[in-house]
Design a protein around this motif. Structure first.
Motif, PDB file in Angstrom:
ATOM      1  N   VAL A  63       0.831  -1.204   0.000  1.00  0.00           N
ATOM      2  CA  VAL A  63       0.000   0.000   0.000  1.00  0.00           C
ATOM      3  C   VAL A  63       0.867   1.256   0.000  1.00  0.00           C
ATOM      4  CG1 VAL A  63      -1.677   1.329   1.337  1.00  0.00           C
ATOM      5  CG2 VAL A  63      -1.951  -1.148   1.091  1.00  0.00           C
ATOM      6  N   SER A  64       1.882   1.274   0.839  1.00  0.00           N
ATOM      7  CA  SER A  64       2.723   2.477   0.949  1.00  0.00           C
ATOM      8  C   SER A  64       3.475   2.751  -0.353  1.00  0.00           C
ATOM      9  CB  SER A  64       3.711   2.306   2.102  1.00  0.00           C
ATOM     10  OG  SER A  64       3.036   2.151   3.326  1.00  0.00           O
ATOM     11  N   GLN A  67       1.135   3.710  -3.248  1.00  0.00           N
ATOM     12  CA  GLN A  67       0.750   5.121  -3.228  1.00  0.00           C
ATOM     13  C   GLN A  67       1.911   6.013  -3.636  1.00  0.00           C
ATOM     14  OE1 GLN A  67      -0.765   5.887   0.690  1.00  0.00           O
ATOM     15  NE2 GLN A  67      -2.649   4.700   0.378  1.00  0.00           N
ATOM     16  N   GLN A  70       2.033   6.366  -7.319  1.00  0.00           N
ATOM     17  CA  GLN A  70       0.816   6.929  -7.909  1.00  0.00           C
ATOM     18  C   GLN A  70      -0.275   5.888  -8.127  1.00  0.00           C
ATOM     19  OE1 GLN A  70       0.715  10.224  -8.087  1.00  0.00           O
ATOM     20  NE2 GLN A  70       2.879  10.286  -7.483  1.00  0.00           N
ATOM     21  N   GLY A  71      -0.280   4.799  -7.370  1.00  0.00           N
ATOM     22  CA  GLY A  71      -1.361   3.818  -7.419  1.00  0.00           C
ATOM     23  C   GLY A  71      -1.460   3.093  -8.749  1.00  0.00           C
ATOM     24  N   TYR A  75       0.871  -0.478  -7.620  1.00  0.00           N
ATOM     25  CA  TYR A  75       0.698  -1.507  -6.593  1.00  0.00           C
ATOM     26  C   TYR A  75       1.335  -2.823  -7.030  1.00  0.00           C
ATOM     27  CZ  TYR A  75      -2.552   1.557  -4.149  1.00  0.00           C
ATOM     28  OH  TYR A  75      -3.104   2.606  -3.453  1.00  0.00           O
ATOM     29  N   HIS A 123       7.854   7.292   1.505  1.00  0.00           N
ATOM     30  CA  HIS A 123       6.413   7.549   1.406  1.00  0.00           C
ATOM     31  C   HIS A 123       5.903   8.268   2.653  1.00  0.00           C
ATOM     32  CE1 HIS A 123       2.203   6.263   2.325  1.00  0.00           C
ATOM     33  NE2 HIS A 123       2.004   6.724   1.096  1.00  0.00           N
TER      34      HIS A 123
END
Length: 289
Positions: A63-64, A67, A70-71, A75, A123
């Protein structure tokens, strides 16, 4: 000591109407109940807990870092970070009896988990939270440390003499694997060479069959007694017209020169038959050039 009953089966003879067959007959037997191995149960519990914590570390870092990237496809790229050091962790376990390989896998694992922790820290800093950066980075490091503790506990230490013995056995096994691979390659090459020879023989047979269907007189294919002139230092020998043509063509003569040389040595030969023989031998030679 506690006991328990187990039902087992044994083969016995059973006769019906004078015909005997063996059948499985059940019977009971008392066996001792082994005491609980609490060490093994504790080790399973620890491994289960570490697996759960590793799953949490993977989810957190994915998740970190996702993100941070930029997703979206980020991921998928984030999963690479934890999968990489987990894969090296398995390699470290597989190389537990080889100090050099195990050391390399362990060092590489530290480097990879360090990269993961640095990305998580980055992050957190971009999110404006020092606590998120520090604690998030420690998640993967703690998971790595727990796996090191598990490996250290189950690691079977070998003496210097035993390590040398294990190394000798592994060397012998690797040599057998190498020999098997080389023999397989040699067998494959030999089969390929045989197939090439069979294909060449088949092509040569088709060429001979094609030449046999021509209008050349049968006499030109029979061995002839070729009288060589006195200027040639080679003694007299029995050669066929095809052998003469092959000698001339192999020496680099053209078809016309080879035919003229044969006519010079065999003045009684038919020029058309000589030309046909030269062409046939030229085709035979150029097929393998």
């Amino acid at each position: 000591m506690k006991f328990k009953e187990e039902i087992r089966r044994r083969l016995v003879d059973h006769t019906v109407d004078g015909v005997t067959h063996q059948i499985a007959q059940p019977y009971k037997v008392r066996v001792p109940v082994l005491p609980a191995d609490w060490d093994a149960r504790a080790m399973k519990a620890v491994a289960t807990l570490v697996l759960v914590l590793t799953g949490i570390a993977i989810a957190w870092s994915t998740v970190s870092i996702g993100q941070l990237l930029q997703g979206g496809p980020g991921y998928a790229a984030a999963a690479l970070f934890d999968i990489s050091w987990l894969s090296v962790l398995l390699l470290e376990w597989m190389a537990r009896f080889d100090p050099s390989k195990r050391k390399f896998a362990r060092v590489l694992g530290f480097i990879l988990v360090g990269i993961t922790a640095a990305a998580i820290f980055w992050h957190g800093m971009l999110a404006g939270s020092v606590a998120l950066a520090v604690v998030g980075a420690m998640v993967s490091i703690i998971a790595k440390a727990l796996w090191m503790a598990v490996f250290k506990h189950v690691d079977g230490q070998l003496s210097a003499e035993d390590r040398q013995w294990v190394a000798a056995e592994m060397s012998k096994a690797n040599a057998q694997i190498a020999i098997a691979g080389v023999r397989r390659q040699a067998a494959t090459a030999e089969v390929r060479a045989r197939l090439e020879l069979l294909a060449a023989e088949k092509a040569l047979g088709e060429l001979d069959e094609q030449d046999a269907n021509t209008d050349e007189p049968a006499a030109v294919l029979e061995p002839l007694r070729v009288p060589l002139n006195s200027a040639n230092s080679v003694p007299e020998q029995g050669l066929s017209m095809a052998e003469l043509a092959r000698q001339q063509l192999t020496a680099g003569a053209s078809n016309k020169d080879a035919a003229d040389e044969i006519l010079r040595r065999l003045p009684e030969a038919n020029p058309d038959s000589v030309q046909a023989t030269v062409r046939r031998e030229a085709r035979r030679l150029t097929r393998y050039m």
